[in-house]
Motif scaffolding. Structure first.
Motif, PDB file in Angstrom:
ATOM      1  N   ALA A 235       0.837  -1.205   0.000  1.00 24.71           N
ATOM      2  CA  ALA A 235       0.000   0.000   0.000  1.00 24.71           C
ATOM      3  C   ALA A 235       0.869   1.252   0.000  1.00 24.71           C
ATOM      4  O   ALA A 235       0.593   2.218  -0.729  1.00 24.71           O
ATOM      5  CB  ALA A 235      -0.921  -0.009   1.210  1.00 24.71           C
ATOM      6  N   GLU A 236       1.908   1.242   0.799  1.00 31.62           N
ATOM      7  CA  GLU A 236       2.820   2.387   0.838  1.00 31.62           C
ATOM      8  C   GLU A 236       3.513   2.564  -0.513  1.00 31.62           C
ATOM      9  O   GLU A 236       3.709   3.696  -0.983  1.00 31.62           O
ATOM     10  CB  GLU A 236       3.861   2.192   1.944  1.00 31.62           C
ATOM     11  CG  GLU A 236       3.300   2.221   3.356  1.00 31.62           C
ATOM     12  CD  GLU A 236       2.858   3.611   3.787  1.00 31.62           C
ATOM     13  OE1 GLU A 236       3.119   4.593   3.050  1.00 31.62           O
ATOM     14  OE2 GLU A 236       2.245   3.721   4.870  1.00 31.62           O
ATOM     15  N   LYS A 237       3.876   1.461  -1.131  1.00 32.23           N
ATOM     16  CA  LYS A 237       4.529   1.522  -2.436  1.00 32.23           C
ATOM     17  C   LYS A 237       3.586   2.108  -3.486  1.00 32.23           C
ATOM     18  O   LYS A 237       3.998   2.940  -4.316  1.00 32.23           O
ATOM     19  CB  LYS A 237       4.989   0.119  -2.858  1.00 32.23           C
ATOM     20  CG  LYS A 237       5.781   0.093  -4.159  1.00 32.23           C
ATOM     21  CD  LYS A 237       6.281  -1.317  -4.462  1.00 32.23           C
ATOM     22  CE  LYS A 237       7.083  -1.351  -5.753  1.00 32.23           C
ATOM     23  NZ  LYS A 237       7.562  -2.728  -6.053  1.00 32.23           N
ATOM     24  N   LEU A 238       2.321   1.679  -3.472  1.00 34.65           N
ATOM     25  CA  LEU A 238       1.338   2.221  -4.408  1.00 34.65           C
ATOM     26  C   LEU A 238       1.156   3.719  -4.190  1.00 34.65           C
ATOM     27  O   LEU A 238       1.016   4.487  -5.143  1.00 34.65           O
ATOM     28  CB  LEU A 238      -0.002   1.495  -4.262  1.00 34.65           C
ATOM     29  CG  LEU A 238      -0.040   0.028  -4.721  1.00 34.65           C
ATOM     30  CD1 LEU A 238      -1.382  -0.604  -4.392  1.00 34.65           C
ATOM     31  CD2 LEU A 238       0.249  -0.080  -6.211  1.00 34.65           C
ATOM     32  N   LYS A 239       1.173   4.127  -2.933  1.00 33.14           N
ATOM     33  CA  LYS A 239       1.045   5.553  -2.609  1.00 33.14           C
ATOM     34  C   LYS A 239       2.214   6.331  -3.213  1.00 33.14           C
ATOM     35  O   LYS A 239       2.034   7.389  -3.837  1.00 33.14           O
ATOM     36  CB  LYS A 239       1.020   5.728  -1.092  1.00 33.14           C
ATOM     37  CG  LYS A 239       0.847   7.169  -0.618  1.00 33.14           C
ATOM     38  CD  LYS A 239      -0.585   7.618  -0.770  1.00 33.14           C
ATOM     39  CE  LYS A 239      -0.826   8.936  -0.064  1.00 33.14           C
ATOM     40  NZ  LYS A 239      -2.228   9.394  -0.200  1.00 33.14           N
ATOM     41  N   ASN A 240       3.416   5.811  -3.048  1.00 35.55           N
ATOM     42  CA  ASN A 240       4.612   6.479  -3.576  1.00 35.55           C
ATOM     43  C   ASN A 240       4.628   6.504  -5.097  1.00 35.55           C
ATOM     44  O   ASN A 240       5.229   7.397  -5.703  1.00 35.55           O
ATOM     45  CB  ASN A 240       5.872   5.790  -3.046  1.00 35.55           C
ATOM     46  CG  ASN A 240       6.037   5.940  -1.548  1.00 35.55           C
ATOM     47  OD1 ASN A 240       5.537   6.902  -0.957  1.00 35.55           O
ATOM     48  ND2 ASN A 240       6.721   4.998  -0.910  1.00 35.55           N
ATOM     49  N   GLN A 241       3.981   5.525  -5.716  1.00 28.61           N
ATOM     50  CA  GLN A 241       3.925   5.453  -7.178  1.00 28.61           C
ATOM     51  C   GLN A 241       2.772   6.276  -7.752  1.00 28.61           C
ATOM     52  O   GLN A 241       2.592   6.314  -8.963  1.00 28.61           O
ATOM     53  CB  GLN A 241       3.782   4.002  -7.627  1.00 28.61           C
ATOM     54  CG  GLN A 241       4.998   3.133  -7.344  1.00 28.61           C
ATOM     55  CD  GLN A 241       4.758   1.674  -7.686  1.00 28.61           C
ATOM     56  OE1 GLN A 241       3.621   1.201  -7.685  1.00 28.61           O
ATOM     57  NE2 GLN A 241       5.823   0.960  -7.991  1.00 28.61           N
ATOM     58  N   GLY A 242       1.992   6.881  -6.891  1.00 25.39           N
ATOM     59  CA  GLY A 242       0.850   7.673  -7.355  1.00 25.39           C
ATOM     60  C   GLY A 242      -0.300   6.831  -7.841  1.00 25.39           C
ATOM     61  O   GLY A 242      -1.100   7.282  -8.676  1.00 25.39           O
ATOM     62  N   ARG A 243      -0.441   5.622  -7.307  1.00 27.30           N
ATOM     63  CA  ARG A 243      -1.506   4.721  -7.743  1.00 27.30           C
ATOM     64  C   ARG A 243      -2.627   4.606  -6.707  1.00 27.30           C
ATOM     65  O   ARG A 243      -3.250   3.545  -6.570  1.00 27.30           O
ATOM     66  CB  ARG A 243      -0.938   3.332  -8.038  1.00 27.30           C
ATOM     67  CG  ARG A 243       0.002   3.285  -9.236  1.00 27.30           C
ATOM     68  CD  ARG A 243       0.228   1.851  -9.627  1.00 27.30           C
ATOM     69  NE  ARG A 243       1.319   1.709 -10.586  1.00 27.30           N
ATOM     70  CZ  ARG A 243       1.717   0.543 -11.071  1.00 27.30           C
ATOM     71  NH1 ARG A 243       1.122  -0.559 -10.670  1.00 27.30           N
ATOM     72  NH2 ARG A 243       2.706   0.471 -11.932  1.00 27.30           N
ATOM     73  N   VAL A 244      -2.854   5.660  -5.968  1.00 22.70           N
ATOM     74  CA  VAL A 244      -3.956   5.702  -5.013  1.00 22.70           C
ATOM     75  C   VAL A 244      -4.943   6.764  -5.487  1.00 22.70           C
ATOM     76  O   VAL A 244      -4.597   7.941  -5.588  1.00 22.70           O
ATOM     77  CB  VAL A 244      -3.464   6.028  -3.588  1.00 22.70           C
ATOM     78  CG1 VAL A 244      -4.645   6.097  -2.628  1.00 22.70           C
ATOM     79  CG2 VAL A 244      -2.459   4.971  -3.114  1.00 22.70           C
TER      80      VAL A 244
END
Length: 259
Positions: A235-244
């Motif tokens: 979830a944190e990785k998706l947040k950093n990738q702008g996928r939220v």
């Protein structure tokens, strides 16, 4: 029927009538009840966290309970009106709107936590309120343990070739990431803000305690906690990738269409 046999039957009937005893009996015999119960408790936990945050987590996991009929213990599932998702998809009855995509993604996230290895179109019911998963018997697997969550590649199923001994030719076959079953879970490539908030708010100590209360084995819990920790990292990785995305963007977001 002899008097002795009749007494045995009556004793057994009295034995299975107690809910707690039924639960213990089923769990001891097959382990299926404890896995079903733990699966339902995961959704209960997520919905409780959501309520605390003012978010409604959709009901996408069918509830279960211990029951008995004529002295035989079994696992009862809530009554669902609708048809299987597979049938609805074949008949092109599914409306891929914001609610449907969001509910399916919530189901996917819960499958990550429970390690569900048997999710397919025939064990999801399409009800008037959206998709609801049934059949939790193959959750919390230990062989293989499936303790990963954030390391699953974009494609769950790969292809490999084996040589047939009988026909002496190469055969291309589907292969899951863990070399066992293509019916696997995968962290979705996009989540929404509400999902991110709830995933990051999961209390791992409370989650472990819940699994212990349900009677999961040490190996089942060990793998499940690995998945929960991995899901938080993902979830944190998706947040950093702008996928939220926002929770009302599932039908319109370019990210959803892209991935």
């Amino acid at each position: 029927m002899s008097e002795g046999l009749r007494q045995q039957v009556e004793d057994m009937t009295a034995f299975v009538k107690g809910t707690k005893i039924v639960e213990r009996f089923i769990g001891t015999v097959s382990g299926s009840y404890r896995r079903n119960q733990a699966t339902v408790r995961v959704e209960d936990m997520l919905r409780t966290i959501g309520k605390e945050k003012g978010t409604v987590v959709p009901h996408v996991i069918a509830t279960v309970s211990a029951a008995e009929m004529k002295g035989v213990p079994f696992i009862a599932m809530e009554m669902l009106n609708g048809e299987s998702l597979g049938k609805a998809a074949y008949e092109k009855k599914i409306k891929y709107d914001n609610d449907f995509i969001r509910q399916e993604t919530w189901m996917q996230l819960q499958d990550v936590l429970t390690g569900q290895i048997d999710r397919h179109g025939d064990n999801v019911m399409l009800t008037e309120n959206g998709p609801v998963a049934i059949d939790h018997d193959l959750s919390f697997p230990t062989s293989p343990p499936r303790d990963f969550a954030d390391k699953v590649p974009k494609s769950l199923v790969g292809l490999f070739q084996v040589r047939s001994r009988q026909k002496k030719k190469l055969i291309t076959t589907e292969l899951a990431v863990d070399e066992k079953s293509p019916r696997n879970y995968c962290v979705p490539p996009v989540i929404d803000q509400e999902m991110f908030g709830i995933i990051t708010a999961i209390d791992l100590d409370k989650l472990r305690a819940t699994y212990q209360e349900c009677g999961l084995t040490r190996l089942e819990i060990q793998a499940a906690m690995g998945r929960a920790e991995g899901l938080k990292r993902a979830a944190e990785k998706l947040k950093n990738q702008g996928r939220v995305i926002e929770s009302d963007q599932w039908e319109t977001s370019p990210l959803v269409k892209e991935h």
